[in-house]
Write a protein that holds these residues in place. Structure first.
Motif, PDB file in Angstrom:
ATOM      1  N   LYS A   7      65.411  68.623  48.535  1.00 32.64           N
ATOM      2  CA  LYS A   7      64.222  68.177  47.810  1.00 32.64           C
ATOM      3  C   LYS A   7      64.612  67.498  46.492  1.00 32.64           C
ATOM      4  N   ASN A  11      63.798  63.699  45.588  1.00 32.61           N
ATOM      5  CA  ASN A  11      63.086  63.427  44.348  1.00 32.61           C
ATOM      6  C   ASN A  11      63.813  62.341  43.552  1.00 32.61           C
ATOM      7  N   LYS A  15      62.372  58.497  42.950  1.00 35.15           N
ATOM      8  CA  LYS A  15      62.149  58.056  41.568  1.00 35.15           C
ATOM      9  C   LYS A  15      62.996  56.836  41.234  1.00 35.15           C
ATOM     10  N   LYS A  59      55.016  56.137  46.219  1.00 35.44           N
ATOM     11  CA  LYS A  59      54.272  57.227  45.580  1.00 35.44           C
ATOM     12  C   LYS A  59      53.474  58.024  46.608  1.00 35.44           C
ATOM     13  N   LYS A  63      53.919  61.969  47.568  1.00 39.33           N
ATOM     14  CA  LYS A  63      52.787  62.902  47.629  1.00 39.33           C
ATOM     15  C   LYS A  63      52.791  63.656  48.959  1.00 39.33           C
ATOM     16  N   ASN A  66      55.292  66.277  48.998  1.00 38.55           N
ATOM     17  CA  ASN A  66      55.086  67.232  47.899  1.00 38.55           C
ATOM     18  C   ASN A  66      56.234  67.156  46.884  1.00 38.55           C
ATOM     19  N   ILE A  67      56.564  65.926  46.508  1.00 36.82           N
ATOM     20  CA  ILE A  67      57.592  65.670  45.503  1.00 36.82           C
ATOM     21  C   ILE A  67      56.905  65.207  44.235  1.00 36.82           C
ATOM     22  N   GLN A  68      57.285  65.782  43.127  1.00 34.93           N
ATOM     23  CA  GLN A  68      56.680  65.408  41.839  1.00 34.93           C
ATOM     24  C   GLN A  68      57.488  64.326  41.180  1.00 34.93           C
TER      25      GLN A  68
END
Length: 68
Positions: A7, A11, A15, A59, A63, A66-68
């Motif tokens: 994860k 992420n 990004k 993006k 979502k 479930n990655i911020q």
């Protein structure tokens, strides 16, 4: 030294991809605004729009994962 989780790697990758697309979008928008040739303005403008779509897709996928 701890290993990164899957994860955390995802992420970072997402990004970084968004950051690169944002840079491309800014570059193409700048070129579209500052080009004198109408065809080049349209071409660079369409590239900027494509970058915007890529950013939105990235993006949305973040979502979904479930990655911020």
């Amino acid at each position: 030294m701890s290993l990164l989780s899957e994860k955390e790697i995802l992420n970072y990758a997402f990004k970084k991809a968004i950051e690169m697309e944002q840079r491309r979008q800014a570059k193409y928008s700048f070129l579209a605004r500052n080009s004198r040739d109408k065809k080049l303005q349209e071409l660079f403008g369409s590239f900027a729009v494509t970058c915007s779509r890529h950013i939105a897709l990235l993006k949305e996928e973040m979502k979904n994962l479930n990655i911020q």
